[in-house]
Structures are given as C-alpha cells and as structure tokens.
Enzyme design. Structure first.
Site, PDB file in Angstrom:
ATOM      1  N   GLY A 170    -104.235  19.902  28.823  1.00 32.86           N
ATOM      2  CA  GLY A 170    -104.351  21.653  30.422  1.00 32.86           C
ATOM      3  C   GLY A 170    -104.429  22.464  30.189  1.00 32.86           C
ATOM      4  O   GLY A 170    -104.097  22.182  28.827  1.00 32.86           O
ATOM      5  N   ARG A 189     -94.670  18.493  39.010  1.00 31.21           N
ATOM      6  CA  ARG A 189     -94.161  18.132  40.039  1.00 31.21           C
ATOM      7  C   ARG A 189     -93.165  16.585  39.722  1.00 31.21           C
ATOM      8  O   ARG A 189     -93.380  16.050  38.629  1.00 31.21           O
ATOM      9  CB  ARG A 189     -95.618  17.549  40.584  1.00 31.21           C
ATOM     10  CG  ARG A 189     -96.700  18.258  40.736  1.00 31.21           C
ATOM     11  CD  ARG A 189     -96.127  19.471  42.079  1.00 31.21           C
ATOM     12  NE  ARG A 189     -96.698  20.381  42.364  1.00 31.21           N
ATOM     13  CZ  ARG A 189     -97.406  21.683  42.532  1.00 31.21           C
ATOM     14  NH1 ARG A 189     -97.129  21.850  40.901  1.00 31.21           N
ATOM     15  NH2 ARG A 189     -97.903  22.301  42.781  1.00 31.21           N
ATOM     16  N   GLU A 231     -87.743  19.151  47.727  1.00 31.15           N
ATOM     17  CA  GLU A 231     -87.651  20.939  48.534  1.00 31.15           C
ATOM     18  C   GLU A 231     -88.786  21.493  49.398  1.00 31.15           C
ATOM     19  O   GLU A 231     -88.867  21.078  49.633  1.00 31.15           O
ATOM     20  CB  GLU A 231     -88.957  21.338  47.386  1.00 31.15           C
ATOM     21  CG  GLU A 231     -89.319  20.609  45.203  1.00 31.15           C
ATOM     22  CD  GLU A 231     -89.737  21.683  44.953  1.00 31.15           C
ATOM     23  OE1 GLU A 231     -90.214  22.222  45.203  1.00 31.15           O
ATOM     24  OE2 GLU A 231     -90.236  21.371  43.175  1.00 31.15           O
ATOM     25  N   HIS A 250     -87.614  25.098  41.138  1.00 28.82           N
ATOM     26  CA  HIS A 250     -89.027  25.297  41.063  1.00 28.82           C
ATOM     27  C   HIS A 250     -89.789  27.319  40.941  1.00 28.82           C
ATOM     28  O   HIS A 250     -89.902  27.738  41.524  1.00 28.82           O
ATOM     29  CB  HIS A 250     -89.684  25.246  42.234  1.00 28.82           C
ATOM     30  CG  HIS A 250     -91.429  24.552  42.307  1.00 28.82           C
ATOM     31  ND1 HIS A 250     -91.699  23.381  43.309  1.00 28.82           N
ATOM     32  CD2 HIS A 250     -92.114  25.461  41.285  1.00 28.82           C
ATOM     33  CE1 HIS A 250     -92.561  23.486  42.311  1.00 28.82           C
ATOM     34  NE2 HIS A 250     -92.699  24.076  41.166  1.00 28.82           N
TER      35      HIS A 250
END
Length: 331
Positions: free
Chosen positions: A152, A235, A264, A284
């Site tokens: 993507g 993810r 998280e 993250h």
C-alpha cells in the site's frame, strides 16, 4: 467550546503551531493514559468535544453514556476504535479527515529500525558506554532481499528506500497489489512460504481488519531464515497472539524490530518481547513526529472550528446531525 485532548503522552500538543487554532476555546489536555472508563469520564465530564489521536483510546457506549455534554469527537485518519452507531444514538458527531498521503514518518521509522537492528546500533552504543569495543558483527543491506507484506502507501515508500540501498524487493499482496508491484519492477514469489523463506528483512505494511488479524502465523515465521529480521511498524495484531516471542526464542526469525504491541501502551515492561535480546522495541513512535502531528492535530482542530461554525466537515455519521441547523460536509 470545552475541548478535551486525550493521550498526549509527551505533552506535545500545546507546543505545536496548529494549537493556536483553539485560541478562545477552553482546552483540557490529558498527558496520561486512562483505561478506566469511570475515571476517564470524570476527568472529561464537561467536555463538548474530544480530540483523539489514532486508536489510543477507544470510544463506545460505556464512555458516551457518561458524557452528557459531548457533541463532537474529532481526529485524523480511520476510526475503527469509535462506535459510530453509539455516537449517532447519543447525538455525537464524529469528524475525521481521511488522506491518501502515506505516513512518511512511519516509513522513515521503519527504515531506521531496519538499519538499527541489522547493524546492532542500540546494543553497540550501550556497550560502548559500558567500556566494551565492537561487541558484535552486523549485516549490511546492499545485495540482500527485502520482503514487503502489503504493497500500500507505506509499502511503496519502503520499496523505494530498498532500491536506494540496492536491495532486491519481494512483495506479497492480494492480486491487485501484486499487479502494481510487478509494474513497479518488484518480484512476486511463487508462494507465501517462499516469500517468508527468501526475505532477509521482512516488513509488515498491512491494514488491520478482521481478514488480516492474526494472518501472520507460526508457520510463516518458521519459514524464515535464522539470520532474517522481521519488522512490524503496522499493528501487532497482524501476528497471531504470542507467536512472535515464541518464534524469536526458537531462532526463526533471528531478530525482530517492532514499534507495536498487542496491548498498548506498555508501561510496566511486561510484554514478553521486551525481555528478548534479539528484539529491538520502540514505543509506537512511527507516527510520533512533529510534521506528522501538525497534520494530524491540525486536521482535528479544523474539524472543531468548522463544527463550532455550524458547518461540520469530514463527518462519518451524518445521521447524528439530524435536527441540528448544520450544513454537513461528509468525509
């Protein structure tokens, strides 16, 4: 309006240029993560607007029923963590701009993790501080193979980086994505097993949904080389629960570099990946970059200004504004 900005862990928002857009509004900023719904509701009970950053805090019926003054939820990007039906039932408008722009911040962090893990940069930097000189030997990228799972917006940027480093690129994607990858000059392996087996570095760039959740299995990882690196800045839930830690202990792949976790935020250090010497972990931060935040929060604040003017934009649940004298512009 009374505005509550949630989960600004590093106290960044008030220092952004876009924050001036909220001048004249009453703004409360929460710099910690509150998982308890009752406690969160007490802290933002007077809020008319909530500003979220990605999926840091989910919003559903349990929270909405405790916030009688809430009129607007705003953020940037997709909203899988927001119960749109519940918001509509409570008359809460959800506004979020969707963009076709790739997250260059996430792509750059991905490449930084690849370089850091392959050359053991964090380990060597810490060893030097402790008086050790050249403790390990790393591996370069030139001439090696990068596997990209998901071609993507970010996957395409990563492929460009790989070419600049003179790497070969393998892509595994659904048929439409594979066709574009071929047009861009990248190789498509004959099977998923070959994709995992041939990659020296394998990076995940797949959007999380019910189809992709847990789609990277123990079998996939067992196909990887003992010298290979798995990178995940997308993810954690793309990988079957617990599988990555087990695979790293077994030595296939030999290393992992991850920016995402199954639960998280991780404040207690108890995630099993944090205890493994062959796992490089960051909290993250793929999208935590000043230009990225200016765009994300800037879009969220534009939604507030438009809503306050009676002309909401980027609306995901237009049914919520029925009965209001608004001119609704859908996303």
């Amino acid at each position: 309006m009374k505005i509550a900005i949630l989960d600004d862990y590093a106290d960044i928002v008030r220092h952004l240029d876009c924050f001036s857009a909220l001048d004249g509004h009453e703004v409360t900023i929460l710099n910690d993560y509150v998982s308890d719904v009752d406690l969160l509701a007490k802290r933002v009970r007077d809020a008319e607007a909530l500003v979220l950053l990605r999926e840091r805090t989910p919003v559903g019926e349990a929270l909405l029923e405790r916030l009688p003054n809430l009129k607007l939820i705003t953020q940037n990007g997709h909203v899988p963590h927001i119960d749109l039906d519940a918001c509509t039932n409570h008359g809460v408008v959800v506004c979020s701009a969707l963009t076709s722009r790739p997250s260059y911040a996430a792509a750059e962090l991905t490449w930084g993790l690849i370089l850091s893990a392959m050359r053991h940069i964090p380990f060597e930097a810490e060893a030097l501080k402790q008086g050790r000189w050249q403790s390990t030997i790393g591996r370069g990228l030139r001439g090696r193979t990068l596997g990209i799972l998901g071609y993507g917006r970010i996957g395409k940027v990563i492929a460009q980086y790989a070419k600049a480093f003179e790497m070969s690129v393998l892509v595994w994607e659904r048929e439409n994505g594979s066709g574009q990858a071929r047009k861009d000059g990248h190789d498509i392996p004959a099977s998923r097993e070959e994709f995992f087996a041939q990659s020296d570095v394998l990076s995940l760039h797949v959007r999380l949904n019910e189809e992709t959740r847990g789609s990277v299995t123990a079998h996939d990882l067992a196909c990887m080389k003992p010298t290979a690196l798995l990178v995940n800045t997308s993810r954690a839930e793309l990988i079957s629960p617990g599988v990555l830690a087990t695979a790293l202990k077994a030595g296939r792949p030999g290393m992992a570099a991850v920016d995402v976790f199954e639960n998280e935020p991780v404040f207690d250090g108890k995630d099993p990946l944090l205890a493994l010497p062959n796992a490089l972990c960051t909290p993250h931060i793929g999208y935590v970059e000043v230009d990225n935040h200016e765009i994300a929060y800037g879009n969220a604040f534009k939604n507030i200004i438009a809503f306050d003017a009676g002309k909401p934009i980027n609306v995901h649940n237009p049914e919520a504004v029925k009965g209001m004298s608004f001119e609704v512009a859908a996303h």
